[in-house]
Design a protein around this motif. Structure first.
Motif, PDB file in Angstrom:
ATOM      1  N   MET A   1     -31.035  39.238  -1.927  1.00 51.05           N
ATOM      2  CA  MET A   1     -30.889  37.828  -2.296  1.00 51.05           C
ATOM      3  C   MET A   1     -29.689  37.604  -3.221  1.00 51.05           C
ATOM      4  O   MET A   1     -29.079  36.552  -3.227  1.00 51.05           O
ATOM      5  CB  MET A   1     -32.171  37.325  -2.977  1.00 51.05           C
ATOM      6  CG  MET A   1     -32.180  35.822  -3.252  1.00 51.05           C
ATOM      7  SD  MET A   1     -31.993  34.828  -1.758  1.00 51.05           S
ATOM      8  CE  MET A   1     -33.582  35.142  -0.947  1.00 51.05           C
ATOM      9  N   THR A   2     -29.308  38.625  -4.005  1.00 52.68           N
ATOM     10  CA  THR A   2     -28.153  38.500  -4.900  1.00 52.68           C
ATOM     11  C   THR A   2     -26.895  38.222  -4.106  1.00 52.68           C
ATOM     12  O   THR A   2     -26.061  37.388  -4.506  1.00 52.68           O
ATOM     13  CB  THR A   2     -27.988  39.776  -5.732  1.00 52.68           C
ATOM     14  OG1 THR A   2     -29.174  40.004  -6.499  1.00 52.68           O
ATOM     15  CG2 THR A   2     -26.802  39.637  -6.665  1.00 52.68           C
ATOM     16  N   GLN A   3     -26.711  38.879  -2.970  1.00 57.54           N
ATOM     17  CA  GLN A   3     -25.545  38.637  -2.135  1.00 57.54           C
ATOM     18  C   GLN A   3     -25.548  37.215  -1.598  1.00 57.54           C
ATOM     19  O   GLN A   3     -24.485  36.571  -1.506  1.00 57.54           O
ATOM     20  CB  GLN A   3     -25.506  39.643  -0.981  1.00 57.54           C
ATOM     21  CG  GLN A   3     -25.220  41.077  -1.418  1.00 57.54           C
ATOM     22  CD  GLN A   3     -25.150  42.025  -0.229  1.00 57.54           C
ATOM     23  OE1 GLN A   3     -25.517  41.663   0.877  1.00 57.54           O
ATOM     24  NE2 GLN A   3     -24.675  43.234  -0.471  1.00 57.54           N
ATOM     25  N   ASP A   4     -26.719  36.708  -1.230  1.00 54.52           N
ATOM     26  CA  ASP A   4     -26.810  35.331  -0.743  1.00 54.52           C
ATOM     27  C   ASP A   4     -26.420  34.340  -1.833  1.00 54.52           C
ATOM     28  O   ASP A   4     -25.747  33.340  -1.562  1.00 54.52           O
ATOM     29  CB  ASP A   4     -28.239  35.033  -0.270  1.00 54.52           C
ATOM     30  CG  ASP A   4     -28.601  35.797   0.997  1.00 54.52           C
ATOM     31  OD1 ASP A   4     -27.665  36.205   1.718  1.00 54.52           O
ATOM     32  OD2 ASP A   4     -29.797  35.993   1.248  1.00 54.52           O
ATOM     33  N   VAL A   8     -23.320  31.673  -1.717  1.00 57.50           N
ATOM     34  CA  VAL A   8     -23.504  30.247  -1.950  1.00 57.50           C
ATOM     35  C   VAL A   8     -22.562  29.755  -3.050  1.00 57.50           C
ATOM     36  O   VAL A   8     -21.963  28.670  -2.941  1.00 57.50           O
ATOM     37  CB  VAL A   8     -24.977  29.966  -2.322  1.00 57.50           C
ATOM     38  CG1 VAL A   8     -25.122  28.590  -2.973  1.00 57.50           C
ATOM     39  CG2 VAL A   8     -25.861  30.065  -1.090  1.00 57.50           C
ATOM     40  N   LYS A   9     -22.407  30.524  -4.102  1.00 54.47           N
ATOM     41  CA  LYS A   9     -21.509  30.125  -5.192  1.00 54.47           C
ATOM     42  C   LYS A   9     -20.079  29.960  -4.691  1.00 54.47           C
ATOM     43  O   LYS A   9     -19.381  28.997  -5.044  1.00 54.47           O
ATOM     44  CB  LYS A   9     -21.558  31.160  -6.322  1.00 54.47           C
ATOM     45  CG  LYS A   9     -22.842  31.152  -7.123  1.00 54.47           C
ATOM     46  CD  LYS A   9     -22.791  32.239  -8.193  1.00 54.47           C
ATOM     47  CE  LYS A   9     -24.077  32.269  -9.009  1.00 54.47           C
ATOM     48  NZ  LYS A   9     -24.062  33.340 -10.027  1.00 54.47           N
ATOM     49  N   LEU A  10     -19.632  30.898  -3.875  1.00 51.05           N
ATOM     50  CA  LEU A  10     -18.267  30.819  -3.344  1.00 51.05           C
ATOM     51  C   LEU A  10     -18.112  29.606  -2.434  1.00 51.05           C
ATOM     52  O   LEU A  10     -17.102  28.904  -2.483  1.00 51.05           O
ATOM     53  CB  LEU A  10     -17.931  32.101  -2.578  1.00 51.05           C
ATOM     54  CG  LEU A  10     -17.730  33.362  -3.423  1.00 51.05           C
ATOM     55  CD1 LEU A  10     -17.564  34.583  -2.525  1.00 51.05           C
ATOM     56  CD2 LEU A  10     -16.517  33.210  -4.340  1.00 51.05           C
ATOM     57  N   ASN A  58     -28.593  25.198   4.715  1.00 52.60           N
ATOM     58  CA  ASN A  58     -29.309  26.449   4.975  1.00 52.60           C
ATOM     59  C   ASN A  58     -30.684  26.206   5.605  1.00 52.60           C
ATOM     60  O   ASN A  58     -31.528  27.093   5.614  1.00 52.60           O
ATOM     61  CB  ASN A  58     -29.458  27.243   3.679  1.00 52.60           C
ATOM     62  CG  ASN A  58     -28.140  27.823   3.196  1.00 52.60           C
ATOM     63  OD1 ASN A  58     -27.746  28.903   3.605  1.00 52.60           O
ATOM     64  ND2 ASN A  58     -27.448  27.091   2.337  1.00 52.60           N
ATOM     65  N   SER A  59     -30.883  25.003   6.139  1.00 57.60           N
ATOM     66  CA  SER A  59     -32.170  24.652   6.744  1.00 57.60           C
ATOM     67  C   SER A  59     -32.040  24.609   8.263  1.00 57.60           C
ATOM     68  O   SER A  59     -30.934  24.712   8.820  1.00 57.60           O
ATOM     69  CB  SER A  59     -32.645  23.295   6.231  1.00 57.60           C
ATOM     70  OG  SER A  59     -31.863  22.248   6.796  1.00 57.60           O
TER      71      SER A  59
END
Length: 405
Positions: A1-4, A8-10, A58-59
């Motif tokens: 989840m950290t990579q996700d 998202v931040k980028l 993301n839905s």
């Protein structure tokens, strides 16, 4: 989840690595694939607007429509029509049938920002949509269906609003199926300097200027110790002020105190004690310009007095610069060059009595000075800006404002 979360931040330009921010992003990513209603809470300016878009993208509805509605900016008399639509003739100005956001966003996501500002009558309609998926246009009796996911946001204390009977408790629990709390900037101290650097870089790129930067820990502590009542929005505004107004690009604590109160508990933004740099420069230019114009007007009056006496202007005889002056008298207008004495004799009777010179506004004077300076520099704006004592960017803006392009 950290990579996700990093992805998202980028994608959405979210800066920071505080635990509270990462938790909010994690919850948003987990709830995105579902159809549950989400309520995003947080103070004004914390960046709540990123989360509804993130959830939609993301839905399973990502290919459907996405609408963002600011409930606080729509007048109470028209909010029902905007959300649920209306029928022709249902009120003055309803010249045709109109689809509301719930109808337009069918199959997609509807973001209701400042949902705490909705009037109670509209809250009842919204509750029905959330419970049954049904709504009725204003002025109609036909029940319509919609399949819309609701993401709402508010900076209102909802518990207090419920106590004060300004928000329905049953609607609150419907919206608050999954709550996401976005932390204020004062609780993300480790992110403040990163955000400052981000905004400074964006401003640098936008205005083609070197970015400002914090040169020591003392300057960083000034930013980190302040409470930031306006949160990220206030930080961005102050970064813009500093980037535009400051001569130096390297910021110390002393420079920052011009924009940020010394007292970390002060809730009002600092009033910049020194004048806007460009305004200061403009004042100097205008003072110089007024002096030049006064001198020119005095010389013009002297020339006209010499013409009345039939003598050449001292400026013309010595410098040898021809002057063409328009003299209007009655219904006719004459043009003459004062160095030609014979022609002066012909028009002597047409010279008007000396009167006060026409008044110039500051803008007229500034425009005249810019035109003359550009002519002197053969249209080279860089040289003209140096003579005027202003930046080339400021000169370009003034040229555009005065239509001198």
């Amino acid at each position: 989840m950290t990579q996700d979360i990093q992805r998202v931040k980028l994608r959405y330009g979210i800066v920071g690595n505080s635990e509270e921010l990462n938790r909010a992003l994690d919850v948003a990513l987990q709830v995105a694939p579902t159809d549950l209603s989400v309520l995003i809470v947080g103070e004004s300016g914390v960046g709540k607007e990123h989360f509804p878009r993130l959830i939609h993208d993301n839905s399973l509805r990502k290919h459907g429509k996405y609408f963002a509605v600011n409930c606080g900016s729509i007048p109470e008399g028209t909010i029902d029509s905007e959300l649920f639509g209306h029928m022709k003739g249902s009120f003055t100005g309803a010249v045709s049938d109109h689809k509301g956001y719930f109808e337009e966003a069918d199959g997609g996501t509807l973001f209701l920002d400042e949902v705490g500002e909705l009037p109670l009558s509209t809250q009842a309609r919204l509750l029905r949509v959330l419970e049954t998926g049904e709504f009725i246009r204003v002025g109609s009796s036909d029940v319509r269906k919609t399949n819309v996911r609701i993401v709402a946001a508010t900076n209102v204390n909802m518990q207090q609003a419920i106590v004060n009977r300004r928000f329905r408790e049953d609607l609150y629990y419907r919206l608050n199926t999954i709550p996401i709390s976005v932390p204020p900037l004062r609780d993300r101290k480790e992110d403040i300097c990163k955000l400052f650097a981000k905004f400074a870089g964006e401003i640098s790129e936008k205005y083609n200027m070197p970015p400002v930067r914090l040169i020591d820990d003392a300057a960083r502590q000034v930013l980190m110790n302040y409470k930031w009542p306006g949160n990220i929005r206030q930080l961005k505004n102050i970064t813009e002020q500093i980037s535009i107004l400051e001569h130096t690009r390297e910021l110390t604590a002393e420079v920052l105190f011009h924009y940020i109160p010394n007292d970390p508990d002060e809730t009002l933004p600092a009033i910049v004690p020194h004048a806007n740099r460009e305004q200061s420069i403009n004042n100097e230019v205008l003072l110089n310009m007024i002096s030049v114009l006064k001198s020119e007007i005095d010389n013009l009056k002297k020339d006209m007095e010499d013409l009345k006496k039939g003598t050449p202007s001292s400026r013309d005889s010595v410098v040898g610069i021809p002057h063409t002056i328009s003299v209007t008298g009655g219904k006719h207008q004459s043009m003459f060059q004062p160095e030609d004495i014979d022609e002066v004799e012909e028009y002597r009777d047409e010279v008007l009595p000396i009167s006060d010179p026409p008044s110039f506004t500051v803008k007229d004077s500034e425009k005249m000075l810019i035109v003359n300076t550009l002519k002197k520099c053969n249209g080279k704006r860089k040289d003209a800006a140096q003579i005027l004592g202003i930046s080339e960017r400021t000169l370009y803006r003034k040229i555009k404002d005065y239509g001198l392009e």
